[in-house]
Design a protein around this motif. Structure first.
Motif, PDB file in Angstrom:
ATOM      1  N   TYR A  48       0.828  -1.207   0.000  1.00  0.00           N
ATOM      2  CA  TYR A  48       0.000   0.000   0.000  1.00  0.00           C
ATOM      3  C   TYR A  48       0.864   1.260   0.000  1.00  0.00           C
ATOM      4  CZ  TYR A  48      -1.920   3.887   2.722  1.00  0.00           C
ATOM      5  OH  TYR A  48      -2.229   5.127   3.197  1.00  0.00           O
ATOM      6  N   LYS A  49       1.887   1.297   0.864  1.00  0.00           N
ATOM      7  CA  LYS A  49       2.757   2.480   0.957  1.00  0.00           C
ATOM      8  C   LYS A  49       3.521   2.705  -0.343  1.00  0.00           C
ATOM      9  CE  LYS A  49       3.328   2.528   5.981  1.00  0.00           C
ATOM     10  NZ  LYS A  49       4.279   2.440   7.111  1.00  0.00           N
ATOM     11  N   LYS A  50       3.896   1.603  -0.992  1.00  0.00           N
ATOM     12  CA  LYS A  50       4.583   1.714  -2.277  1.00  0.00           C
ATOM     13  C   LYS A  50       3.662   2.351  -3.311  1.00  0.00           C
ATOM     14  CE  LYS A  50       6.782  -1.151  -5.845  1.00  0.00           C
ATOM     15  NZ  LYS A  50       7.160  -2.552  -6.228  1.00  0.00           N
ATOM     16  N   ASN A  51       2.417   1.906  -3.351  1.00  0.00           N
ATOM     17  CA  ASN A  51       1.446   2.470  -4.289  1.00  0.00           C
ATOM     18  C   ASN A  51       1.113   3.919  -3.957  1.00  0.00           C
ATOM     19  OD1 ASN A  51       1.224   0.099  -5.782  1.00  0.00           O
ATOM     20  ND2 ASN A  51      -0.450  -0.696  -4.516  1.00  0.00           N
ATOM     21  N   LEU A  52       1.120   4.234  -2.654  1.00  0.00           N
ATOM     22  CA  LEU A  52       0.860   5.608  -2.222  1.00  0.00           C
ATOM     23  C   LEU A  52       1.954   6.536  -2.736  1.00  0.00           C
ATOM     24  CD1 LEU A  52      -0.926   7.496  -0.491  1.00  0.00           C
ATOM     25  CD2 LEU A  52       0.581   6.963   1.435  1.00  0.00           C
ATOM     26  N   ARG A  53       3.217   6.109  -2.599  1.00  0.00           N
ATOM     27  CA  ARG A  53       4.340   6.925  -3.083  1.00  0.00           C
ATOM     28  C   ARG A  53       4.321   7.050  -4.601  1.00  0.00           C
ATOM     29  NH1 ARG A  53       7.094   3.925   0.968  1.00  0.00           N
ATOM     30  NH2 ARG A  53       7.841   2.441  -0.630  1.00  0.00           N
ATOM     31  N   ALA A  54       3.809   6.016  -5.256  1.00  0.00           N
ATOM     32  CA  ALA A  54       3.761   6.036  -6.717  1.00  0.00           C
ATOM     33  C   ALA A  54       2.603   6.896  -7.243  1.00  0.00           C
ATOM     34  CB  ALA A  54       3.629   4.606  -7.245  1.00  0.00           C
ATOM     35  N   GLY A  55       1.795   7.399  -6.354  1.00  0.00           N
ATOM     36  CA  GLY A  55       0.712   8.309  -6.745  1.00  0.00           C
ATOM     37  C   GLY A  55      -0.559   7.618  -7.182  1.00  0.00           C
ATOM     38  N   LYS A  56      -0.715   6.316  -6.877  1.00  0.00           N
ATOM     39  CA  LYS A  56      -1.929   5.612  -7.300  1.00  0.00           C
ATOM     40  C   LYS A  56      -3.178   6.080  -6.559  1.00  0.00           C
ATOM     41  CE  LYS A  56       0.139   1.369  -9.075  1.00  0.00           C
ATOM     42  NZ  LYS A  56       0.112  -0.107  -9.051  1.00  0.00           N
ATOM     43  N   PHE A  57      -2.970   6.710  -5.409  1.00  0.00           N
ATOM     44  CA  PHE A  57      -4.127   7.200  -4.633  1.00  0.00           C
ATOM     45  C   PHE A  57      -4.373   8.693  -4.883  1.00  0.00           C
ATOM     46  CE2 PHE A  57      -2.987   3.379  -2.306  1.00  0.00           C
ATOM     47  CZ  PHE A  57      -4.216   2.839  -1.976  1.00  0.00           C
ATOM     48  N   ARG A  58      -3.642   9.267  -5.808  1.00  0.00           N
ATOM     49  CA  ARG A  58      -3.759  10.704  -6.054  1.00  0.00           C
ATOM     50  C   ARG A  58      -5.191  11.045  -6.446  1.00  0.00           C
ATOM     51  NH1 ARG A  58       0.338  11.382  -9.397  1.00  0.00           N
ATOM     52  NH2 ARG A  58       1.772  11.686  -7.650  1.00  0.00           N
ATOM     53  N   GLY A  59      -5.774  11.996  -5.722  1.00  0.00           N
ATOM     54  CA  GLY A  59      -7.126  12.434  -6.008  1.00  0.00           C
ATOM     55  C   GLY A  59      -8.177  11.627  -5.294  1.00  0.00           C
ATOM     56  N   LYS A  60      -7.809  10.536  -4.629  1.00  0.00           N
ATOM     57  CA  LYS A  60      -8.794   9.730  -3.899  1.00  0.00           C
ATOM     58  C   LYS A  60      -9.154  10.442  -2.626  1.00  0.00           C
ATOM     59  CE  LYS A  60      -9.518   5.202  -1.760  1.00  0.00           C
ATOM     60  NZ  LYS A  60     -10.816   4.972  -2.353  1.00  0.00           N
ATOM     61  N   LYS A  61     -10.464  10.540  -2.366  1.00  0.00           N
ATOM     62  CA  LYS A  61     -10.963  11.223  -1.175  1.00  0.00           C
ATOM     63  C   LYS A  61     -11.409  10.204  -0.142  1.00  0.00           C
ATOM     64  CE  LYS A  61     -10.294  15.291  -2.914  1.00  0.00           C
ATOM     65  NZ  LYS A  61      -9.242  16.166  -2.405  1.00  0.00           N
TER      66      LYS A  61
END
Length: 354
Positions: free
Chosen positions: A341-354
């Motif tokens: 999850y943290k890897k995906n967070l750094r990669a910006g996969k959650f960008r814009g998710k509210k």
């Protein structure tokens, strides 16, 4: 008799040109008189052509329970349609006409009946529209009332006098998510009470009041609000089970959504350690058990999931990537997924998710 005496038969007379002319004139007179007596002013006029742009508008106030013929007359009187009959015929033939919401509608003048119905169904043309989305907080709903010209004094008074189901201590959770529009002059109490009454009907339909579980109806509504906040619709029933499993094992719920509710802040999926230390009965990192009240206004799917959990022994769940939520009872598996999850967070996969 003279014709007969002169040798004319009835058959010969009926076939004569003179008879046909007299008959045609008689029928024309009957039709003309029928049209004259049947026609109602405004109802027999033709429709305006479709596609004609209009620079002028009229405000059409539609009260709750108005019939199609009443709406048709209002449109005709305001100059929207060329005849009340033109709209009524369209409304009768189109089942969408039953979904025209009460309220003040801004409608173009001199348009065809089909376009009039389309504009009546356009929510952006309704003044004073209140749209409650699934998971909305009370603090997000009230500004819509003020924008719809309900006074703060009226709203405040209404909140203190609403009739809630027995055992419910909060208005939060009882404003059912839907699109509402109220006729001019409606009081805040009537408007808010209609939302509460709708929530009660939806809870009854979902089985909240008839559940045989140990939870009270308000606790089930709290669970529904947690479910609504923590996942997507397809995950609701599993999250409902995780809540039960954690409560059974005396494990704190540790839901980020409860802290977001305390902070009144929607935003990042990442929750800081400092935020988990906030002193509030709603902070499920510091307090055990369910929060004291719902943390939002849940929709029908969340209500059903609250009493219909998917069987499983899961204690942990984590959204590794958007729309990829995983469940486990193994803390080591959970920690491995947390790294992902943290890897995906750094990669910006959650960008814009509210």
């Amino acid at each position: 008799l003279q014709f007969l005496n002169r040798g004319f038969s009835v058959k010969m007379w009926s076939n004569s040109p003179l008879f046909r002319v007299i008959t045609a004139l008689s029928l024309l007179c009957v039709v003309t008189l029928s049209l004259h007596f049947v026609r109602v002013p405004g109802s027999g006029s033709p429709d305006f052509p479709c596609g004609s742009p209009s620079q002028s508008k009229a405000t059409i106030n539609i009260a709750s329970g108005e019939t199609g013929s009443q709406i048709a007359q209002s449109l005709y009187s305001a100059g929207v349609v060329k005849s009340s009959e033109s709209y009524f015929r369209v409304a009768v033939g189109d089942p969408r006409s039953q979904k025209v919401a009460p309220g003040n509608h801004e409608i173009d003048l001199h348009i065809c009946a089909t376009e009039a119905l389309t504009q009546l169904l356009d929510s952006s043309r309704i003044a004073g529209l209140i749209n409650i989305t699934e998971g909305a907080w009370l603090s997000e709903i009230l500004p819509q009332f003020y924008a719809a010209e309900f006074s703060k004094t009226d709203v405040s008074s209404a909140l203190n006098s609403l009739s809630k189901p027995s055992g419910f201590t909060s208005i939060e959770g009882l404003l059912f998510p839907a699109q509402y529009s109220f006729a001019s002059g409606t009081s805040a109490k009537v408007a808010l009470q209609s939302m509460v009454d709708r929530a009660v009907r939806e809870m009854k339909e979902a089985g909240i009041f008839s559940s045989k579980e140990k939870f009270t109806p308000q606790q089930l509504l709290i669970i529904a609000s947690l479910v609504q906040a923590e996942g997507n619709t397809e995950d609701f029933s599993k999250i409902s089970q995780v809540i039960r499993n954690r409560l059974t094992t005396a494990m704190p719920l540790q839901f980020d959504s409860t802290v977001h509710y305390v902070k009144k802040s929607r935003g990042s999926v990442f929750l800081s350690t400092q935020s988990t230390l906030i002193n509030s009965p709603y902070n499920t990192y510091r307090r055990y058990g369910l929060p004291p009240g719902p943390i939002n206004n849940p929709g029908a799917d969340a209500l059903r999931a609250a009493i219909n959990p998917t069987p499983g022994d899961w204690l942990y769940f984590i959204t590794v990537a958007p729309f990829d939520t995983r469940y486990t009872s193994d803390i080591n598996q959970f920690n491995d997924w947390k790294v992902e999850y943290k890897k995906n967070l750094r990669a910006g996969k959650f960008r814009g998710k509210k």
